[in-house]
Write an enzyme that holds these catalytic residues in place. Structure first.
Site, PDB file in Angstrom:
ATOM      1  CG  ASP A  47      -2.292  -0.558   0.962  1.00 11.59           C
ATOM      2  OD1 ASP A  47      -2.698  -0.629  -0.215  1.00 11.59           O
ATOM      3  OD2 ASP A  47      -2.976  -0.935   1.940  1.00 11.59           O
ATOM      4  NE  ARG A  86      -1.120   1.980   3.990  1.00  8.22           N
ATOM      5  CZ  ARG A  86      -1.515   3.113   3.420  1.00  8.22           C
ATOM      6  NH1 ARG A  86      -2.774   3.489   3.518  1.00  8.22           N
ATOM      7  NH2 ARG A  86      -0.665   3.868   2.748  1.00  8.22           N
ATOM      8  NE  ARG A  95      -8.343   2.702   7.529  1.00  5.82           N
ATOM      9  CZ  ARG A  95      -7.722   2.445   6.375  1.00  5.82           C
ATOM     10  NH1 ARG A  95      -6.615   3.061   6.069  1.00  5.82           N
ATOM     11  NH2 ARG A  95      -8.221   1.551   5.534  1.00  5.82           N
ATOM     12  CG  HIS A 101      -7.959   7.752   4.489  1.00  9.65           C
ATOM     13  ND1 HIS A 101      -7.196   6.925   3.682  1.00  9.65           N
ATOM     14  CD2 HIS A 101      -7.463   7.619   5.750  1.00  9.65           C
ATOM     15  CE1 HIS A 101      -6.282   6.315   4.438  1.00  9.65           C
ATOM     16  NE2 HIS A 101      -6.422   6.708   5.684  1.00  9.65           N
ATOM     17  CB  CYS A 121      -4.710   7.762  -2.251  1.00  9.63           C
ATOM     18  SG  CYS A 121      -6.379   7.854  -1.636  1.00  9.63           S
TER      19      CYS A 121
HETATM   20  N1  ARG Z   1      -5.373   0.486   0.876  1.00  7.34           N
HETATM   21  C1  ARG Z   1      -5.068   1.740   1.510  1.00  7.34           C
HETATM   22  C2  ARG Z   1      -5.682   1.771   2.890  1.00  7.34           C
HETATM   23  O1  ARG Z   1      -6.757   1.266   3.058  1.00  7.34           O
HETATM   24  C3  ARG Z   1      -5.559   2.872   0.678  1.00  7.34           C
HETATM   25  C4  ARG Z   1      -5.159   4.211   1.184  1.00  7.34           C
HETATM   26  C5  ARG Z   1      -5.701   5.324   0.371  1.00  7.34           C
HETATM   27  N2  ARG Z   1      -5.111   6.556   0.714  1.00  7.34           N
HETATM   28  C6  ARG Z   1      -5.740   7.695   0.955  1.00  7.34           C
HETATM   29  N3  ARG Z   1      -5.039   8.755   1.126  1.00  7.34           N
HETATM   30  N4  ARG Z   1      -7.044   7.749   1.101  1.00  7.34           N
HETATM   31  O2  ARG Z   1      -5.132   2.308   3.817  1.00  7.34           O
END
Ligand code: ARG
Length: 273
Positions: free
Chosen positions: A70, A95, A141, A170, A266
């Site tokens: 990612d 991550r 998040r 996000h 992203c």
């Molecule tokens: N697969 C990543 C996650 O779920 C995607 C992140 C996307 N990034 C963003 N800035 N919205 O964390």
């Protein structure tokens, strides 16, 4: 007549999707059963990088790590305002190691103020910057405690916004700053709680409000330089409203990256000042 728009040169940090795949699922867009075309992902990413450069912007590149699929979503790795770097702390174990890679990059570049955060924040995934505020997402998040941490570190008022739809996990999947100085934004109201919607209406009464169809095509996951707005080409409903405001929309195809739950923004971290 729309007002004349002026772009200003930007510096972006990006990370190529050399090892991009979907092997786990931490958002509703990710389906490990669905194949990813890595070569196509790279071509799409290079197209975005080259487009920034042809518009006069600087793109720095972060070395990808084969263990961190990612990492292509570079926006999540830190938040930089006036040259001050607030590192990230990821919500998911998968991550977590990305944060260190970003911190090391900034230290190696000689940034004098690099802060490793105490609370979970996913960088520009959840922090959006205008001249007056830092808009900050929470609910999926970044921790609400990270908002206080960012306010203290940057010395700018942080406006907490509650995200309520897991597809828009996000802030940068539901809101985009079009013009920092004018405090002009576009966003998808239904991604936010009623109270947060009211806050957005109060602070940004003239904002461009996106329809569900464009939001679901990641149309809010866009990057503006004050004049050009790079956004997923499938978000067709946003093009005319952007033009009517004097912006120049530029449609990009990042279809492969959408399989990980991300698009233009992203993949792009802005290095401010
Ligand atoms: N697969 C990543 C996650 O779920 C995607 C992140 C996307 N990034 C963003 N800035 N919205 O964390």
């Amino acid at each position: 007549m729309p007002r004349p728009r002026v772009s200003s040169p930007r510096h972006y940090l990006m990370c190529p999707p050399e090892y991009f795949k979907v092997t786990y699922s931490i958002n509703p867009w990710m389906n490990p059963a669905k194949p990813v075309d890595q070569r196509l992902a790279l071509v799409q990413w290079e197209d975005l990088r080259d487009r920034y450069r042809s518009l006069g912007h600087t793109v720095s590149v972060l070395e990808p790590d084969p263990e961190l699929p990612d990492m292509v979503y570079a926006a999540n790795g830190a938040t930089v305002v006036e040259g001050r770097v607030l590192g990230a702390r990821f919500a998911h174990e998968e991550r977590r190691a990305e944060a260190e890679a970003h911190l090391n990059w900034f230290r190696g570049q000689g940034y004098p103020e690099v802060r490793e955060p105490v609370h979970v924040n996913e960088g520009e995934g959840d922090f959006a910057v205008t001249s007056d505020y830092i808009l900050a997402g929470r609910g999926f998040r970044s921790s609400p405690l990270a908002h206080g941490e960012a306010q203290e570190f940057f010395g700018r008022p942080v406006i907490g916004l509650d995200l309520i739809d897991p597809r828009y996990y996000h802030l940068d999947t539901a809101l985009c700053v079009l013009d920092e100085a004018a405090g002009e934004i576009m966003y998808y109201p239904d991604a936010f709680s009623p109270g947060s919607r009211a806050v957005l209406t109060r602070l940004f009464p003239n904002a461009l409000r996106a329809e569900a169809a464009d939001a679901s095509r990641f149309g809010l996951n866009a990057v503006s330089d004050g004049h050009h707005v790079l956004l997923p080409q499938a978000a067709t409903g946003l093009f005319e409203p952007l033009r009517a405001r004097g912006f120049e929309p530029i449609g990009m195809d990042l279809g492969e990256l959408l399989k990980g739950g991300g698009s233009v923004k992203c993949c792009t971290q802005e290095l401010r000042g």
